[in-house]
Design a protein around this motif. Structure first.
Motif, PDB file in Angstrom:
ATOM      1  N   PHE A  93       0.825  -1.196   0.000  1.00  0.00           N
ATOM      2  CA  PHE A  93       0.000   0.000   0.000  1.00  0.00           C
ATOM      3  C   PHE A  93       0.863   1.251   0.000  1.00  0.00           C
TER       4      PHE A  93
ATOM      5  N   GLN B  58      -6.791   2.721   5.768  1.00  0.00           N
ATOM      6  CA  GLN B  58      -7.623   2.754   6.980  1.00  0.00           C
ATOM      7  C   GLN B  58      -8.894   3.567   6.733  1.00  0.00           C
TER       8      GLN B  58
ATOM      9  N   LEU C 285      -1.053  -5.096   9.574  1.00  0.00           N
ATOM     10  CA  LEU C 285      -2.261  -4.697   8.850  1.00  0.00           C
ATOM     11  C   LEU C 285      -3.505  -5.071   9.642  1.00  0.00           C
TER      12      LEU C 285
ATOM     13  N   ASN D  23      -3.907  -2.613  12.451  1.00  0.00           N
ATOM     14  CA  ASN D  23      -4.276  -1.269  11.998  1.00  0.00           C
ATOM     15  C   ASN D  23      -5.698  -1.201  11.454  1.00  0.00           C
TER      16      ASN D  23
ATOM     17  N   ILE E 119      -0.851   3.840   4.223  1.00  0.00           N
ATOM     18  CA  ILE E 119      -1.590   3.025   5.175  1.00  0.00           C
ATOM     19  C   ILE E 119      -2.795   3.785   5.730  1.00  0.00           C
TER      20      ILE E 119
END
Length: 264
Positions: A136, A143, A170, A173, A139
């Motif tokens: 990604f 999200q 991941l 998060n 990040i």
């Protein structure tokens, strides 16, 4: 391309009607609930118009067509599901999406919502997967996507868990609704104590976070039995059915009531 330029390109690509320059369609593979003895949902998988593999299509996707392809793939999957899925059911449709192709979550989901309304497919049945194998760019942006999709009532899943980039990070998060354990961990788990220990640990972590688990890539009855013994009910793989082009394949490998059985 630098990431700051991406949103401007995305906005333009979503507006200007640029043609992709290639044709594609979808195949469907079931995700089964072995505890209930029924199909939980189907994953839509990109294919060429004559069944060519996803790689032959994705190799034609350029930076300039990435956003339009992501939108077109979602719409194609929803339109086919509206035609193929049993009427009145709550069967889920699982769609892979590219987080790096989403410039603004609320705006980029509009075409999907419009397609769902057009074919009478309840948006609460949509399930979006993003893969751990995709690195990604931002990040925080991913999200934001997950948060918006959950706000809209969609399920979200982290695909290929255990195979790509910083899986536990991941998971911590994003806190998706589901994780899909990668087939490399599933393969041979009935005869490999190490794999069973790893998968069992993942299941415990997921439970602690309130995250569901799907095991993918199951090819044998032994693997299915071992995974069920570890507490996994949702499964996907050739043991149950291979993907069918623009069709829902016949499902084998389990019987009503959740009894697992061998496939000849």
């Amino acid at each position: 391309m630098n990431t700051l330029a991406a949103p401007r390109l995305a906005c333009r690509a979503c507006r200007d009607g640029t043609e992709l320059g290639f044709a594609f369609t979808m195949a469907f593979q079931p995700i089964v609930d072995v505890a209930r003895g029924q199909v939980w949902g189907y994953e839509a998988l990109v294919r060429g118009p004559h069944g060519e593999g996803a790689g032959s299509i994705l190799s034609q996707v350029t930076e300039e067509t990435l956003y339009r392809f992501d939108q077109a793939a979602r719409v194609k999957a929803i339109e086919l599901a509206g035609r193929l899925f049993p009427a009145g059911s709550d069967t889920k449709l699982s769609i892979n999406f590219m987080p790096n192709a989403v410039y603004e979550p609320a705006a980029c989901i509009r075409a999907s919502l419009e397609a769902a309304r057009r074919v009478g497919f309840g948006h609460e049945r949509l399930h979006f997967e993003f893969t751990e194998n995709e690195r990604f760019r931002d990040i925080a942006h991913v999200q934001k996507i997950v948060t918006e999709y959950r706000r809209q009532g969609f399920l979200t899943a982290l695909d290929d868990f255990g195979a790509g980039y910083a899986g536990l990070g991941l998971l911590a998060n994003f806190r998706p609704d589901l994780i899909k354990i990668d087939m490399d961990l599933v393969r041979g788990c009935d005869t490999d104590a190490g794999r069973r220990t790893i998968v069992g640990g993942i299941v415990q972590i997921a439970r602690g976070l309130g995250v569901g688990v799907i095991a993918e890539g199951i090819e044998t009855a032994g693997e299915a039995e071992a995974l069920h013994g570890l507490g996994i009910d949702l499964m996907q793989g050739y043991h149950f059915a291979k993907p069918a082009l623009e069709a829902l394949p016949e499902v084998a490998g389990f019987a009503a009531g959740g009894t697992l059985r061998s496939v000849a």
